[in-house]
Design a protein around this motif. Structure first.
Motif, mmCIF file in Angstrom:
data_model
loop_
_atom_site.group_PDB
_atom_site.id
_atom_site.type_symbol
_atom_site.label_atom_id
_atom_site.label_comp_id
_atom_site.label_asym_id
_atom_site.label_seq_id
_atom_site.Cartn_x
_atom_site.Cartn_y
_atom_site.Cartn_z
ATOM 1 N N ARG A 30 0.896 -1.160 0.000
ATOM 2 C CA ARG A 30 0.000 0.000 0.000
ATOM 3 C C ARG A 30 0.931 1.205 0.000
ATOM 4 N N THR A 65 -9.441 -8.426 -4.691
ATOM 5 C CA THR A 65 -9.569 -8.308 -3.236
ATOM 6 C C THR A 65 -10.448 -9.434 -2.718
ATOM 7 N N ASP A 105 -12.334 -9.116 -0.302
ATOM 8 C CA ASP A 105 -13.470 -8.521 0.419
ATOM 9 C C ASP A 105 -14.762 -8.429 -0.389
ATOM 10 N N MET A 108 -12.516 -11.697 7.843
ATOM 11 C CA MET A 108 -12.069 -10.433 7.225
ATOM 12 C C MET A 108 -13.166 -9.817 6.372
ATOM 13 N N ARG A 120 -12.828 -6.042 5.811
ATOM 14 C CA ARG A 120 -12.728 -4.596 6.077
ATOM 15 C C ARG A 120 -14.090 -4.082 6.540
ATOM 16 N N GLU A 136 -15.195 -8.485 10.474
ATOM 17 C CA GLU A 136 -14.106 -7.602 10.922
ATOM 18 C C GLU A 136 -14.587 -6.165 11.114
ATOM 19 N N HIS A 174 -5.154 -13.476 8.654
ATOM 20 C CA HIS A 174 -4.573 -13.499 7.305
ATOM 21 C C HIS A 174 -4.565 -14.864 6.641
ATOM 22 N N ARG A 188 -6.373 -14.978 3.453
ATOM 23 C CA ARG A 188 -5.862 -14.375 2.211
ATOM 24 C C ARG A 188 -4.908 -15.295 1.461
HETATM 25 O O1 F6P Z 1 -8.588 -5.906 1.803
HETATM 26 C C1 F6P Z 1 -8.199 -7.169 2.193
HETATM 27 C C2 F6P Z 1 -7.966 -7.226 3.671
HETATM 28 O O2 F6P Z 1 -7.524 -8.519 4.017
HETATM 29 C C3 F6P Z 1 -9.152 -6.815 4.539
HETATM 30 O O3 F6P Z 1 -10.096 -7.841 4.675
HETATM 31 C C4 F6P Z 1 -8.469 -6.419 5.822
HETATM 32 O O4 F6P Z 1 -9.238 -5.458 6.506
HETATM 33 C C5 F6P Z 1 -7.169 -5.841 5.349
HETATM 34 O O5 F6P Z 1 -6.944 -6.316 4.044
HETATM 35 C C6 F6P Z 1 -5.987 -6.196 6.205
HETATM 36 O O6 F6P Z 1 -4.892 -5.518 5.727
HETATM 37 P P1 F6P Z 1 -3.391 -5.809 6.178
HETATM 38 O O7 F6P Z 1 -2.957 -7.094 5.552
HETATM 39 O O8 F6P Z 1 -2.643 -4.642 5.668
HETATM 40 O O9 F6P Z 1 -3.412 -5.931 7.673
#
Ligand code: F6P
Length: 320
Positions: free
Chosen positions: A72, A125, A127, A169, A171, A223, A250, A253
């Motif tokens: 990011r 994503t 999400d 998760m 967001r 979340e 995580h 993901r």
């Molecule tokens: O956007 C994907 C996501 O996994 C969201 O579900 C979560 O809020 C965010 O990213 C977490 O981000 P990071 O990996 O930067 O903690």
């Protein structure tokens, strides 16, 4: 276009590698040069640019994460950062760009387009929170991963006759929570889009279910609501039922992408290159009403979406 750059930005998502592979191989098929930009916009600003060929994307379609890494990038939200990014693209002869990420990444893609780099966004994503599309790369894998994990928590929750709060998760969006709520047969699904904060009503349902002989009470908490651990303590105190919180985090993901994520990401990757070859820019590829489509980036960013109310109502009906 003659040279296409590809980058992944924001949170990684399973299927991003399939999209990268499709971008690279479609571009090569069309006689274009392809460059991979490492670490999203941050890597662009550091000129972390590598040449890619067909074999650079061999053996990746089944792998989670992104071989290009991701980040990011605060600097790219500034006009100076965007200008620098566009100049670096020009220096490397990159006249077309594919950006795989979420809304934040698309805002950057729109800026690159305005600065003369033909840019196409792909929704990546877990999400599912991109308004212009019913599908995002990674959501299908993430909900399957979460679903399997929640099944496991359920086994132990039933054995101990406990209440379990499982935080997923998403967001600020409740799509993962809603889908897992359905798929795991949860007793309660707390969505940021709908939860009114009435914890007493939740406690009453837990007590009621226990009286009816339910051996566990699974709460899927999004979340966007959070506070699962403190909620668990309050529920245990109020109900006398042992309550545990599990935050999946995580692990949702990662992992090998599902078939759907591999196929849809591949189609979207190919579509992005086709759009660039048609001279298009400032577009984002989406999937709507069973078809792959594309939208103007600013129009896409202005769209809104919500949890489908009918699905939410069905999910509530089925937990009784
Ligand atoms: O956007 C994907 C996501 O996994 C969201 O579900 C979560 O809020 C965010 O990213 C977490 O981000 P990071 O990996 O930067 O903690």
């Amino acid at each position: 276009v003659k040279t296409i750059g590809v980058l992944t930005s924001g949170g990684d998502a399973p299927g991003m590698n399939a999209a990268i592979r499709a971008v690279v191989r479609t571009a090569i098929h069309k006689g274009l040069v392809v460059k991979g930009i490492m670490r999203g916009y941050a890597g662009l600003l550091q000129e972390e640019i590598v040449d890619m060929n067909s074999t650079s994307v061999s053996d990746i379609i089944h792998r989670g994460g992104t071989i290009l890494y991701t980040a990011r990038c605060q600097e790219f939200t500034t006009a100076a950062g965007q200008q620098k990014g566009a100049e670096i693209c020009k220096k490397h002869n990159i006249d077309g760009m594919v950006v795989i990420g979420g809304d934040g990444s698309f805002r950057g893609a729109g800026k690159l387009s305005a600065l003369g780099i033909n840019t196409i966004g792909l929704p990546g994503t877990i999400d599912l929170d991109i308004a212009c599309t019913d599908y995002t790369i990674g959501f299908d894998t993430a909900v399957n991963t979460a679903m399997e994990a929640i099944d496991k928590v359920r086994d132990t929750s039933t054995s101990h006759e406990r209440c379990s709060i499982i935080e997923v998760m998403g967001r600020n969006a409740g799509y993962i929570a809603l889908w897992c709520g359905f798929a795991n047969g949860a007793e309660d699904i707390l969505l940021p889009e709908r939860y009114d904060g009435d914890e007493q009503a939740l406690i009453n349902r837990i007590i009621e279910n226990r009286k009816r002989g339910k051996k566990h009470h699974i709460i899927i908490n999004a979340e966007g609501i959070g506070h699962s651990s403190s909620m668990a303590k309050r529920i245990e105190a109020a109900t006398g039922i042992e309550t545990r919180a599990t935050i999946l985090g995580h692990m949702q993901r990662g992992g090998a992408p599902t078939c759907k994520d591999r196929v849809y990401a591949s189609i979207m990757g190919a579509r992005a290159v086709e759009l660039l070859c048609e001279g298009k820019s400032n577009r984002v590829v989406g999937y709507k009403h069973g078809e792959f489509v594309d939208f103007d980036i600013q129009e896409a960013l202005a769209m809104t979406k919500d949890i489908p109310e009918d699905q939410y109502q069905i999910s509530k009906m089925l937990v009784r």
